[in-house]
Design an enzyme around this catalytic site. Structure first.
Site, PDB file in Angstrom:
ATOM      1  N   HIS A   2       0.835  -1.201   0.000  1.00 13.16           N
ATOM      2  CA  HIS A   2       0.000   0.000   0.000  1.00 13.16           C
ATOM      3  C   HIS A   2       0.876   1.260   0.000  1.00 13.16           C
ATOM      4  O   HIS A   2       0.745   2.129  -0.866  1.00 13.16           O
ATOM      5  CB  HIS A   2      -0.917  -0.022   1.237  1.00 13.16           C
ATOM      6  CG  HIS A   2      -1.803   1.181   1.367  1.00 13.16           C
ATOM      7  ND1 HIS A   2      -3.128   1.159   1.042  1.00 13.16           N
ATOM      8  CD2 HIS A   2      -1.543   2.445   1.788  1.00 13.16           C
ATOM      9  CE1 HIS A   2      -3.655   2.364   1.246  1.00 13.16           C
ATOM     10  NE2 HIS A   2      -2.706   3.161   1.712  1.00 13.16           N
ATOM     11  N   GLU A   3       1.784   1.336   0.955  1.00 14.59           N
ATOM     12  CA  GLU A   3       2.628   2.532   1.058  1.00 14.59           C
ATOM     13  C   GLU A   3       3.534   2.672  -0.165  1.00 14.59           C
ATOM     14  O   GLU A   3       3.809   3.791  -0.614  1.00 14.59           O
ATOM     15  CB  GLU A   3       3.437   2.529   2.352  1.00 14.59           C
ATOM     16  CG  GLU A   3       2.610   2.530   3.649  1.00 14.59           C
ATOM     17  CD  GLU A   3       1.547   3.623   3.721  1.00 14.59           C
ATOM     18  OE1 GLU A   3       1.746   4.700   3.120  1.00 14.59           O
ATOM     19  OE2 GLU A   3       0.501   3.392   4.368  1.00 14.59           O
ATOM     20  N   HIS A  56       1.786   4.574  -2.810  1.00  9.40           N
ATOM     21  CA  HIS A  56       1.946   6.025  -2.602  1.00  9.40           C
ATOM     22  C   HIS A  56       3.347   6.460  -3.044  1.00  9.40           C
ATOM     23  O   HIS A  56       3.526   7.475  -3.707  1.00  9.40           O
ATOM     24  CB  HIS A  56       1.791   6.380  -1.117  1.00  9.40           C
ATOM     25  CG  HIS A  56       0.384   6.327  -0.604  1.00  9.40           C
ATOM     26  ND1 HIS A  56      -0.626   7.090  -1.120  1.00  9.40           N
ATOM     27  CD2 HIS A  56      -0.182   5.615   0.419  1.00  9.40           C
ATOM     28  CE1 HIS A  56      -1.762   6.847  -0.450  1.00  9.40           C
ATOM     29  NE2 HIS A  56      -1.514   5.955   0.483  1.00  9.40           N
ATOM     30  N   GLU A  61      -4.618   7.753  -2.949  1.00  7.75           N
ATOM     31  CA  GLU A  61      -5.139   6.504  -2.391  1.00  7.75           C
ATOM     32  C   GLU A  61      -5.491   5.514  -3.503  1.00  7.75           C
ATOM     33  O   GLU A  61      -5.443   4.299  -3.291  1.00  7.75           O
ATOM     34  CB  GLU A  61      -6.351   6.814  -1.499  1.00  7.75           C
ATOM     35  CG  GLU A  61      -6.719   5.734  -0.507  1.00  7.75           C
ATOM     36  CD  GLU A  61      -5.666   5.477   0.583  1.00  7.75           C
ATOM     37  OE1 GLU A  61      -4.684   6.239   0.696  1.00  7.75           O
ATOM     38  OE2 GLU A  61      -5.834   4.484   1.306  1.00  7.75           O
TER      39      GLU A  61
END
Ligand code: ZN
Length: 503
Positions: free
Chosen positions: A263-264, A267, A293
């Site tokens: 997830h990170e 980003h 997101e």
């Protein structure tokens, strides 16, 4: 020198001050000794005051005005015209709110944060209540200064998702409510229990290796980034050449690091993809929190929790965890990675229940801003909505209305971006699939470069140039459309839980 180039020079200093503050902020959440907190808060305040002074100075204002005259004859699609447009938006946001209110907000939220931590620990909503009342009151005053046409929440939402409108978000979320709750009830009715695979023992030293391995494989560049540990995973950057990921480890919960890191990294790869020409200007970075997101949820869910990725990565995971995964095949791991369970905590929610957590918060926030709810009754409202959507009632306010940090930080209007991004992720997958084709086969073969390349080309390279909806339209051919996510969820989870695909 042209006014637009002078504007660039002024922006560079402001961007550098923000970057320096971000380094300190990153350090605060990773390595800083506890005793340094008070000093750090002052250092950060000094840097942000300096940046604010530079942005709101007469010199900046007059340079911006001249640059606007210069850009009037430019192609509106050019980077120069976009720079002036984006700068005007940031300048207005910074100058519309009076300085006293900004100071009042930073004092109030610093205090409120401490009280919230305490209230959550003691499970005492009453402690936090007077601060929340002040925060709602201040947010409404801020909305008045920022200005809005239809709804004060528009002004608050716009801080995080430029151009988004409360009425549109409301309609969008409402359309998701029945199909999502319906899908959850069908899944619950199967009575299928957790396999327990994800909560076996996964030694933390090995998890650390896994999280570095996995983000590198999908395309996160360690020449221009690194990964560290923080209690709440986040990503920050000080330019496209210095992007910092964080993750966390729990020996008995593998997804908490594996998918959090993916997830990170989503980003982080967005930040690494911001063009060099935008460095040191207000065009650098991501279009909005929602678009940001969409990138993180894409890599975490559409890629990370797919069957194709499991087929690709499980053999590798077995090398790290030979004992815990000895008897686990691809199918079992895939199902374990996608178990659906109504739970209390948003950040631990699966793909089906996650949107419901966000919708609940959005409804409560708009009710607060409309003064339709007495804040004293917030815990009851929270619990009744949890029951209605998820079929569970929090046993305590600590795991209910007090669980998120956002309100204590004055961030009313932030939550919807999580779901807007989740919706966009599904839409991006479909657009990419119809253009590139064979995404599953590529993922299964470990070929992530074409996927990242598509995102670079369609999303990352524009930085903050376009408003979120315009960017999405350019990237996928249409504005945000929630049917992509619903179709994705229904198809995926019907297959996993043996439901009928059509309702
Ligand atoms: Zn995120």
């Amino acid at each position: 020198m042209s006014a637009i180039n002078r504007l660039r020079e002024l922006e560079r200093e402001i961007v550098h001050l923000h970057d320096a503050a971000a380094v300190l902020g990153w350090d605060q959440q990773t390595y800083m000794p506890k005793g340094a907190a008070a000093g750090r808060a002052e250092q950060l305040a000094t840097l942000s005051t300096l940046a604010h002074q530079k942005l709101t100075s007469d010199e900046f204002r007059s340079t911006l005005e001249e640059a606007e005259k210069e850009s009037a004859t430019l192609d509106p699609d050019s980077d120069d015209a976009a720079l002036v447009r984006v700068t005007r938006r940031d300048f207005d946001k910074a100058t519309k709110v009076p300085e006293e209110l900004v100071t009042e907000e930073s004092r109030l939220t610093a205090l409120a944060h401490e009280v919230w931590v305490e209230a959550r620990k003691k499970n005492d909503f009453g402690l936090f209540l007077p601060y929340l009342e002040k925060i709602v009151d201040l947010s409404l005053r801020k909305a008045d200064h920022l200005g809005y046409e239809d709804h004060p929440y528009d002004a608050l939402l716009d801080q995080f998702e430029p151009g988004a409108k409360t009425a549109e978000v409301k309609a969008l979320f409402q359309s998701l409510r029945e199909p999502l709750v319906g899908l959850l009830r069908e899944i619950q009715a199967t009575g299928i229990e957790s396999s327990g695979i994800m909560t076996r023992s996964y030694p933390i030293e090995k998890q650390k290796e896994v999280t570095n391995d996995v983000v590198q494989r999908i395309g996160f560049d360690f020449e221009t980034g690194r990964q560290d540990i923080a209690p709440h995973p986040f990503c920050t950057s000080f330019g496209n050449k210095d992007v910092r990921l964080t993750t966390r480890f729990d020996e008995h919960y593998l997804p908490g690091s594996l998918y959090a890191s993916m997830h990170e990294a989503g980003h982080g790869m967005y930040e690494q993809g911001s063009p060099d020409e935008y460095e040191g200007t207000f065009l650098r970075g991501g279009a909005s929190l929602g678009i940001h997101e969409s990138q993180s949820r894409f890599w975490e869910n559409q890629v990370g929790r797919s069957r194709a990725f499991t087929n690709y990565y499980l053999p590798r995971l077995k090398e790290f965890f030979p004992e815990s995964l000895a008897d686990v095949d691809e199918e079992a791991f895939y199902r374990a990675a996608n178990e659906v369970k109504a739970s209390l905590i948003r950040v631990e929610a699966d793909e089906v229940t996650y949107p419901l957590h966000i919708m609940l918060r959005f409804e409560i926030e708009t009710a607060m801003v409309e003064r339709k709810v007495n804040l004293k009754e917030l815990p009851e409202l929270w619990n009744s909505k949890m029951e209605e959507y998820l079929g569970i009632t929090p046993p305590s306010d600590a795991d209910g209305v007090l669980q998120d940090v956002h309100w204590s930080g004055g961030m009313i209007g932030y939550f919807p971006t999580y779901l807007l991004g989740t919706l966009a992720a599904a839409q991006i997958w479909n657009a990419m699939q119809s253009e590139l084709g064979g995404l599953e086969a590529r993922i299964e073969a470990g070929e992530f470069q074409p996927i990242l390349g598509w995102l670079r080309e369609r999303v990352h390279r524009y930085g903050r140039k376009y408003l979120p909806n315009e960017l999405l339209k350019r990237a996928t051919g249409s504005e945000l459309d929630s049917t992509h996510m619903m179709n994705y969820l229904r198809a995926k989870y019907s297959e996993i839980y043996g439901l009928s695909v059509t309702v």
